[in-house]
Design an enzyme around this catalytic site. Structure first.
Site, short mmCIF file in Angstrom:
data_model
loop_
_atom_site.label_atom_id
_atom_site.label_comp_id
_atom_site.label_asym_id
_atom_site.label_seq_id
_atom_site.Cartn_x
_atom_site.Cartn_y
_atom_site.Cartn_z
N CYS A 1 0.87 -1.18 0.00
CA CYS A 1 0.00 0.00 0.00
C CYS A 1 0.91 1.23 0.00
O CYS A 1 1.74 1.40 0.91
CB CYS A 1 -0.92 0.01 1.22
SG CYS A 1 -1.77 1.60 1.41
N HIS B 1 -8.48 14.88 0.92
CA HIS B 1 -7.71 15.96 0.31
C HIS B 1 -8.14 17.27 0.98
O HIS B 1 -9.35 17.57 1.04
CB HIS B 1 -8.03 16.09 -1.17
CG HIS B 1 -7.73 14.87 -2.01
ND1 HIS B 1 -6.69 14.83 -2.90
CD2 HIS B 1 -8.35 13.67 -2.10
CE1 HIS B 1 -6.68 13.65 -3.52
NE2 HIS B 1 -7.69 12.93 -3.05
N HIS C 1 -8.20 8.43 2.46
CA HIS C 1 -7.53 9.73 2.57
C HIS C 1 -8.49 10.85 2.22
O HIS C 1 -9.43 10.68 1.45
CB HIS C 1 -6.29 9.79 1.67
CG HIS C 1 -6.56 9.51 0.22
ND1 HIS C 1 -6.68 8.23 -0.27
CD2 HIS C 1 -6.75 10.33 -0.84
CE1 HIS C 1 -6.91 8.27 -1.56
NE2 HIS C 1 -6.97 9.55 -1.94
N THR D 1 -7.85 6.56 -6.53
CA THR D 1 -6.72 5.89 -7.20
C THR D 1 -5.78 5.20 -6.21
O THR D 1 -5.03 4.31 -6.61
CB THR D 1 -5.91 6.89 -8.05
OG1 THR D 1 -5.41 7.92 -7.21
CG2 THR D 1 -6.77 7.47 -9.16
P1 5GP Z 1 -7.26 9.82 -5.04
O1 5GP Z 1 -7.27 9.99 -6.54
O2 5GP Z 1 -7.12 8.37 -4.65
O3 5GP Z 1 -8.40 10.50 -4.33
O4 5GP Z 1 -5.99 10.59 -4.53
C1 5GP Z 1 -4.71 10.05 -4.54
C2 5GP Z 1 -3.76 11.21 -4.45
O5 5GP Z 1 -2.48 10.71 -4.11
C3 5GP Z 1 -3.57 11.96 -5.79
O6 5GP Z 1 -3.97 13.32 -5.63
C4 5GP Z 1 -2.09 11.82 -6.10
O7 5GP Z 1 -1.52 12.98 -6.65
C5 5GP Z 1 -1.50 11.47 -4.74
N1 5GP Z 1 -0.30 10.65 -4.81
C6 5GP Z 1 -0.12 9.54 -5.57
N2 5GP Z 1 1.10 9.01 -5.36
C7 5GP Z 1 1.69 9.82 -4.44
C8 5GP Z 1 2.99 9.79 -3.82
O8 5GP Z 1 3.83 8.93 -4.06
N3 5GP Z 1 3.25 10.78 -2.92
C9 5GP Z 1 2.35 11.77 -2.63
N4 5GP Z 1 2.72 12.70 -1.74
N5 5GP Z 1 1.13 11.82 -3.19
C10 5GP Z 1 0.81 10.85 -4.09
ZN ZN Z 2 -2.46 1.48 3.54
#
Ligand code: 5GP
Ligand code: ZN
Length: 114
Positions: A4, A102, A100, A95
């Site tokens: 993860c 934001h 989490h 993704t």
């Molecule tokens: P989701 O699309 O799942 O709501 O948000 C995942 C977020 O994780 C995205 O905004 C993406 O830019 C961020 N993210 C993906 N990989 C990494 C990483 O390796 N480090 C950091 N700091 N953020 C990441």
């Molecule tokens: Zn996890």
């Protein structure tokens, strides 16, 4: 949890820019910011998404929500408001399968879905 991405970030196995950390949560800058402030707040416990919550996570989620407020209050750019987003599951656009939130701020957010 093995494999993860966010568990690895929490464990320090993958570098991140930490903004806040306590016993329950970890907050770090998003690698691909969409606004001047774009910070992710995650529970340290691996939970895949909102759908993965169970009754025993009730108190933890209180810590997460209060943590979001605490983190947002650190940013001068968020003093006039900010947005908190959770994407849940495939259709929600999630993704990374570790719950989490934001925190997005530092600009007037015009694109409102709701
Ligand atoms: P989701 O699309 O799942 O709501 O948000 C995942 C977020 O994780 C995205 O905004 C993406 O830019 C961020 N993210 C993906 N990989 C990494 C990483 O390796 N480090 C950091 N700091 N953020 C990441
Ligand atoms: Zn996890």
């Amino acid at each position: 949890m093995e494999n993860c991405l966010f568990c690895k970030i929490i464990a320090g196995e993958i570098p991140s820019t930490v903004e806040y950390e306590d016993e329950y949560i970890y907050a770090f800058k998003d690698i691909n910011p969409v606004a001047p402030v774009h910070t992710l707040v995650v529970p340290k416990k691996h939970i895949c998404c909102l759908d993965g919550l169970c009754d025993e996570d009730e108190a933890l989620m209180g810590k997460v929500m209060l943590g979001i407020k605490k983190v947002a209050s650190k940013y001068e750019e968020c003093k006039d408001g900010y947005r908190v987003i959770n994407n849940c599951g495939e259709n929600g656009g999630q993704t990374v399968m570790h719950l989490h939130f934001h925190i997005i701020g530092g600009t007037k957010l015009d694109e409102k879905l709701i």
